[in-house]
Motif scaffolding. Structure first.
Motif, PDB file in Angstrom:
ATOM      1  N   ILE A   1      45.526  23.282  53.798  1.00 22.18           N
ATOM      2  CA  ILE A   1      45.277  24.402  54.722  1.00 22.18           C
ATOM      3  C   ILE A   1      44.071  24.065  55.604  1.00 22.18           C
ATOM      4  CG2 ILE A   1      44.540  26.816  54.873  1.00 22.18           C
ATOM      5  CD1 ILE A   1      46.194  27.344  52.309  1.00 22.18           C
ATOM      6  N   ARG A   2      42.991  23.593  54.983  1.00 22.64           N
ATOM      7  CA  ARG A   2      41.775  23.325  55.767  1.00 22.64           C
ATOM      8  C   ARG A   2      41.989  22.170  56.752  1.00 22.64           C
ATOM      9  NH1 ARG A   2      37.801  26.811  54.561  1.00 22.64           N
ATOM     10  NH2 ARG A   2      37.352  27.360  52.392  1.00 22.64           N
ATOM     11  N   GLU A   3      42.789  21.157  56.339  1.00 16.93           N
ATOM     12  CA  GLU A   3      43.050  20.041  57.256  1.00 16.93           C
ATOM     13  C   GLU A   3      43.958  20.482  58.399  1.00 16.93           C
ATOM     14  OE1 GLU A   3      44.606  16.796  54.898  1.00 16.93           O
ATOM     15  OE2 GLU A   3      42.648  16.634  53.905  1.00 16.93           O
ATOM     16  N   GLY A   4      44.931  21.339  58.075  1.00 23.44           N
ATOM     17  CA  GLY A   4      45.936  21.728  59.082  1.00 23.44           C
ATOM     18  C   GLY A   4      45.445  22.780  60.055  1.00 23.44           C
ATOM     19  N   ILE A   5      44.633  23.719  59.590  1.00 18.64           N
ATOM     20  CA  ILE A   5      44.287  24.871  60.447  1.00 18.64           C
ATOM     21  C   ILE A   5      42.794  24.850  60.729  1.00 18.64           C
ATOM     22  CG2 ILE A   5      44.479  27.376  60.696  1.00 18.64           C
ATOM     23  CD1 ILE A   5      46.563  27.234  58.341  1.00 18.64           C
ATOM     24  N   LYS A   6      42.455  24.503  61.947  1.00 21.27           N
ATOM     25  CA  LYS A   6      41.048  24.385  62.331  1.00 21.27           C
ATOM     26  C   LYS A   6      40.361  25.758  62.249  1.00 21.27           C
ATOM     27  CE  LYS A   6      38.392  22.632  66.207  1.00 21.27           C
ATOM     28  NZ  LYS A   6      37.971  23.815  66.929  1.00 21.27           N
ATOM     29  N   ASP A   7      39.139  25.802  61.776  1.00 18.33           N
ATOM     30  CA  ASP A   7      38.333  27.029  61.715  1.00 18.33           C
ATOM     31  C   ASP A   7      38.860  28.092  60.762  1.00 18.33           C
ATOM     32  OD1 ASP A   7      36.363  26.204  63.452  1.00 18.33           O
ATOM     33  OD2 ASP A   7      37.438  26.923  65.229  1.00 18.33           O
ATOM     34  N   VAL A   8      39.751  27.708  59.838  1.00 21.59           N
ATOM     35  CA  VAL A   8      40.309  28.712  58.937  1.00 21.59           C
ATOM     36  C   VAL A   8      39.258  29.124  57.892  1.00 21.59           C
ATOM     37  CG1 VAL A   8      41.241  27.151  57.140  1.00 21.59           C
ATOM     38  CG2 VAL A   8      42.424  29.297  57.650  1.00 21.59           C
ATOM     39  N   ALA A   9      39.313  30.377  57.483  1.00 18.73           N
ATOM     40  CA  ALA A   9      38.478  30.847  56.361  1.00 18.73           C
ATOM     41  C   ALA A   9      39.428  31.200  55.213  1.00 18.73           C
ATOM     42  CB  ALA A   9      37.681  32.066  56.770  1.00 18.73           C
ATOM     43  N   ILE A  10      39.024  30.836  54.001  1.00 15.81           N
ATOM     44  CA  ILE A  10      39.864  31.157  52.840  1.00 15.81           C
ATOM     45  C   ILE A  10      39.082  32.095  51.916  1.00 15.81           C
ATOM     46  CG2 ILE A  10      41.153  30.216  50.865  1.00 15.81           C
ATOM     47  CD1 ILE A  10      41.447  27.599  52.407  1.00 15.81           C
ATOM     48  N   SER A  11      39.711  33.210  51.575  1.00 17.96           N
ATOM     49  CA  SER A  11      39.089  34.115  50.605  1.00 17.96           C
ATOM     50  C   SER A  11      39.940  34.108  49.342  1.00 17.96           C
ATOM     51  CB  SER A  11      38.967  35.529  51.169  1.00 17.96           C
ATOM     52  OG  SER A  11      40.228  36.016  51.542  1.00 17.96           O
ATOM     53  N   THR A  12      39.364  34.586  48.261  1.00 18.28           N
ATOM     54  CA  THR A  12      40.096  34.525  46.996  1.00 18.28           C
ATOM     55  C   THR A  12      39.730  35.677  46.060  1.00 18.28           C
ATOM     56  OG1 THR A  12      40.833  32.913  45.336  1.00 18.28           O
ATOM     57  CG2 THR A  12      38.464  33.131  45.603  1.00 18.28           C
ATOM     58  N   ASP A  13      40.524  35.822  45.001  1.00 17.35           N
ATOM     59  CA  ASP A  13      40.211  36.767  43.917  1.00 17.35           C
ATOM     60  C   ASP A  13      40.021  35.959  42.642  1.00 17.35           C
ATOM     61  OD1 ASP A  13      40.789  38.938  45.575  1.00 17.35           O
ATOM     62  OD2 ASP A  13      42.877  39.028  44.933  1.00 17.35           O
ATOM     63  N   ILE A  14      39.045  36.336  41.842  1.00 17.37           N
ATOM     64  CA  ILE A  14      38.839  35.660  40.553  1.00 17.37           C
ATOM     65  C   ILE A  14      38.645  36.696  39.450  1.00 17.37           C
ATOM     66  CG2 ILE A  14      37.235  34.197  39.226  1.00 17.37           C
ATOM     67  CD1 ILE A  14      36.912  32.546  41.793  1.00 17.37           C
ATOM     68  N   ILE A  15      39.335  36.467  38.341  1.00 20.57           N
ATOM     69  CA  ILE A  15      39.184  37.347  37.167  1.00 20.57           C
ATOM     70  C   ILE A  15      38.340  36.618  36.123  1.00 20.57           C
ATOM     71  CG2 ILE A  15      40.394  38.468  35.254  1.00 20.57           C
ATOM     72  CD1 ILE A  15      42.858  38.675  37.100  1.00 20.57           C
ATOM     73  N   VAL A  16      37.325  37.288  35.632  1.00 19.03           N
ATOM     74  CA  VAL A  16      36.497  36.732  34.557  1.00 19.03           C
ATOM     75  C   VAL A  16      36.811  37.488  33.272  1.00 19.03           C
ATOM     76  CG1 VAL A  16      34.156  36.654  33.664  1.00 19.03           C
ATOM     77  CG2 VAL A  16      34.584  35.977  35.973  1.00 19.03           C
ATOM     78  N   GLY A  17      36.862  36.742  32.160  1.00 20.18           N
ATOM     79  CA  GLY A  17      37.026  37.428  30.866  1.00 20.18           C
ATOM     80  C   GLY A  17      38.460  37.668  30.481  1.00 20.18           C
ATOM     81  N   PHE A  18      39.394  36.888  31.079  1.00 23.47           N
ATOM     82  CA  PHE A  18      40.782  36.956  30.595  1.00 23.47           C
ATOM     83  C   PHE A  18      40.747  36.653  29.090  1.00 23.47           C
ATOM     84  CE2 PHE A  18      45.016  35.224  29.815  1.00 23.47           C
ATOM     85  CZ  PHE A  18      45.799  36.198  30.401  1.00 23.47           C
ATOM     86  N   PRO A  19      41.602  37.307  28.268  1.00 18.85           N
ATOM     87  CA  PRO A  19      41.453  37.193  26.806  1.00 18.85           C
ATOM     88  C   PRO A  19      41.305  35.768  26.274  1.00 18.85           C
ATOM     89  CG  PRO A  19      43.141  38.798  27.338  1.00 18.85           C
ATOM     90  CD  PRO A  19      42.672  38.242  28.641  1.00 18.85           C
ATOM     91  N   THR A  20      42.005  34.800  26.867  1.00 20.88           N
ATOM     92  CA  THR A  20      41.943  33.439  26.287  1.00 20.88           C
ATOM     93  C   THR A  20      40.879  32.562  26.952  1.00 20.88           C
ATOM     94  OG1 THR A  20      43.673  32.673  27.794  1.00 20.88           O
ATOM     95  CG2 THR A  20      44.392  33.457  25.621  1.00 20.88           C
ATOM     96  N   GLU A  21      40.082  33.124  27.863  1.00 20.28           N
ATOM     97  CA  GLU A  21      39.093  32.313  28.602  1.00 20.28           C
ATOM     98  C   GLU A  21      37.861  31.997  27.732  1.00 20.28           C
ATOM     99  OE1 GLU A  21      37.470  33.009  32.989  1.00 20.28           O
ATOM    100  OE2 GLU A  21      36.209  34.023  31.496  1.00 20.28           O
ATOM    101  N   THR A  22      37.514  30.713  27.662  1.00 19.56           N
ATOM    102  CA  THR A  22      36.292  30.290  26.970  1.00 19.56           C
ATOM    103  C   THR A  22      35.260  29.880  28.029  1.00 19.56           C
ATOM    104  OG1 THR A  22      37.026  28.008  26.972  1.00 19.56           O
ATOM    105  CG2 THR A  22      37.622  29.327  25.036  1.00 19.56           C
ATOM    106  N   ASP A  23      34.044  29.520  27.576  1.00 19.13           N
ATOM    107  CA  ASP A  23      33.033  29.051  28.529  1.00 19.13           C
ATOM    108  C   ASP A  23      33.509  27.795  29.258  1.00 19.13           C
ATOM    109  OD1 ASP A  23      31.146  31.005  28.392  1.00 19.13           O
ATOM    110  OD2 ASP A  23      30.045  30.094  26.720  1.00 19.13           O
ATOM    111  N   GLU A  24      34.232  26.928  28.547  1.00 23.74           N
ATOM    112  CA  GLU A  24      34.739  25.684  29.173  1.00 23.74           C
ATOM    113  C   GLU A  24      35.746  26.043  30.284  1.00 23.74           C
ATOM    114  OE1 GLU A  24      34.618  26.039  25.729  1.00 23.74           O
ATOM    115  OE2 GLU A  24      32.720  24.943  25.767  1.00 23.74           O
ATOM    116  N   ASP A  25      36.607  27.004  29.994  1.00 19.67           N
ATOM    117  CA  ASP A  25      37.583  27.425  31.023  1.00 19.67           C
ATOM    118  C   ASP A  25      36.852  27.965  32.244  1.00 19.67           C
ATOM    119  OD1 ASP A  25      39.943  26.911  29.497  1.00 19.67           O
ATOM    120  OD2 ASP A  25      39.511  28.724  28.327  1.00 19.67           O
TER     121      ASP A  25
END
Ligand code: SF4
Length: 467
Positions: free
Chosen positions: A320-344
């Motif tokens: 996406i970044r290579e193909g579309i000049k000046d693009v901004a990417i936003s995201t969603d992140i979930i913390v604390g999913f039941p199986t998530e460890t510190d390593e994850d």
């Protein structure tokens, strides 16, 4: 399709108008949740206004109050109940006051039962599948209130629907920009998400209906549209005359008089090369892509049923970044999913550092009964999750600020959306979704202006009009 149904609903709007026209009634809709809910609320408000209500904001004063709910996160439920409880008094003072609840939360049987038991002053409940029937349901409750003088309740929640009923009246928040639903529901069943259960299976609207709606909006003064769906990238998969989302986007953006097209939300697993090409070749399509990551750990992504890996996600971001000049990417992140460890969690931080998101929306995992993830055991303590969340905020803030700073001194075109809280200042949104505060005349609202970005404030810029 559904022409007869539409006529029936419109006839109820006329009946309501006749019933309440001499009563000087007021109404408000309180919206929780996502862009799809905001769009639904514009439709609900449109029906209310056309029916003869004066739209106000104050829910204590309004004769009709409708809560359009969200159930993605547990705290939204708590906030809703607090506000409904507060209206008890005004219902005692105004015997004809009607409090209603609709939206995703009302698709859950337990929540409906809870409302009926605890909040006796709620007189109307319907779900996401029969929102199109709002004029009919509203007429029912109004006729029982004003004609029959009964203390009736109107409760109707459907388990599913095939109805797609558009073009009933709408009351848009902005005259110059509008959301357009291109599809409803979701088939992905991410293990933590309640949406497929409360919004139903994926249903796409015909491309010709979408084009007609956008053309109508443009004739009505709209310059920017946002195409809305839970997973726009799988648009059209089940249509008889199936077309890809990329082709639909191309068609919409070629509508004369339309200046900007946005879309929300993309699932990384369905984001095609064709889509990158279409965006790259068409300046009218916003340079902003919301691409929910949720987690950077392959193990957690598998448990979440996201159907991509960390490596695939990063590959897509690079493309996406290579193909579309000046693009901004936003995201969603979930913390604390039941199986998530510190390593994850470290894997998530690694992706953030590599993908360099301009903006990140962060959430602590919220258990939703009925989803697959709700049956999983938690491997982390609350304190560990809190630490991760704090770390996440720090990293995403730093990465975002670094990205924002890159554009200082450059000139971009922005659509002026509203007055700023500071007198004499306005707020514009750039194609890459960044907000810019600048000094300007109110008459610029709804117009595109050239803005020089002077200073980055983390998630917005201070700028000035380029003469
Ligand atoms: S794609 Fe996943 S997270 Fe998004 S609405 Fe569908 S099930 Fe929920």
């Amino acid at each position: 399709m559904f022409d007869e149904l539409k006529e029936k609903e419109i006839s109820y709007i006329d009946k309501i108008y006749d019933l309440i026209k001499d009563k000087n009634l007021t109404a408000t809709v309180v919206t929780f949740g996502c862009q799809m809910n905001a769009k639904d609320s514009e439709k609900l408000l449109g029906v209310l206004e056309k029916s003869g209500y004066r739209i106000i904001e104050n829910e204590e004063e309004a004769d009709f109050v409708l809560f359009n709910t969200c159930t993605v996160r547990e705290n939204a439920n708590k906030r809703l109940y607090g506000r409904i409880g507060q209206l008890k008094n005004s219902c005692t003072l105004n015997k004809n006051k009607i409090v209603g609840i609709c939206g995703c939360m009302m698709q859950e049987r337990d929540e409906v039962d809870y409302v009926l038991e605890k909040y006796k002053h709620v007189k109307m409940i319907f779900g996401t599948h029969n929102i199109y029937d709002f004029p009919h349901l509203l007429y029912d409750i109004l006729s029982s209130t004003y004609l029959d003088k009964e203390n009736k309740k109107v409760i109707e929640v459907l388990a599913k629907t095939d109805v797609i009923l558009e073009n009933l009246p709408q009351l848009r928040k902005y005259p110059f920009k509008a959301g357009v639903n291109i599809m409803y529901g979701c088939d992905n069943f991410c293990s933590y998400c309640i949406v497929p259960y409360v919004r139903g299976r994926e249903r796409s609207r015909d491309a010709s209906d979408i084009i007609d709606e956008v053309e109508f909006l443009v004739r009505d003064g709209v310059k920017e549209v946002m195409l809305l769906g839970q997973n726009v990238n799988s648009y059209g998969n089940k249509l008889e005359n199936s077309i890809s989302f990329a082709k639909l986007l191309d068609k919409v953006s070629s509508i004369e008089g339309l200046s900007m097209v946005r879309f929300m939300t993309s699932h990384p697993k369905d984001f095609s090369d064709e889509l990158i090409e279409v965006i790259k070749n068409n300046k009218k399509i916003a340079r902003h892509i919301h691409l929910p990551l949720q987690s950077g750990s392959n193990k957690v992504l598998l448990d979440m049923n996201r159907k991509y890996t960390k490596e695939k996600y990063l590959e897509l971001v690079n493309k996406i970044r290579e193909g579309i000049k000046d693009v901004a990417i936003s995201t969603d992140i979930i913390v604390g999913f039941p199986t998530e460890t510190d390593e994850d969690f470290q894997e998530t931080i690694d992706v953030i550092n590599k993908a360099k998101f301009e903006q990140t929306f962060t959430f602590v995992y919220s258990k939703r009964t009925g989803t697959k993830a709700s049956t999983l055991e938690n491997v982390s303590t609350d304190a560990e999750i809190k630490n991760r969340f704090d770390k996440l905020l720090e990293v995403t803030k730093n990465v975002g600020e670094e990205q924002y700073k890159k554009n200082i001194g450059k000139v971009f075109t922005g659509l002026v959306e509203e007055k700023d809280i500071i007198d004499g200042y306005l707020t514009a949104r750039l194609s890459n979704n960044a907000l810019v505060h600048f000094q300007g005349e109110k008459s610029l609202i709804g117009k595109f202006v050239e803005l020089e970005l002077k200073e980055s404030k983390g998630f917005y810029y201070n700028g000035s009009i380029k003469n």
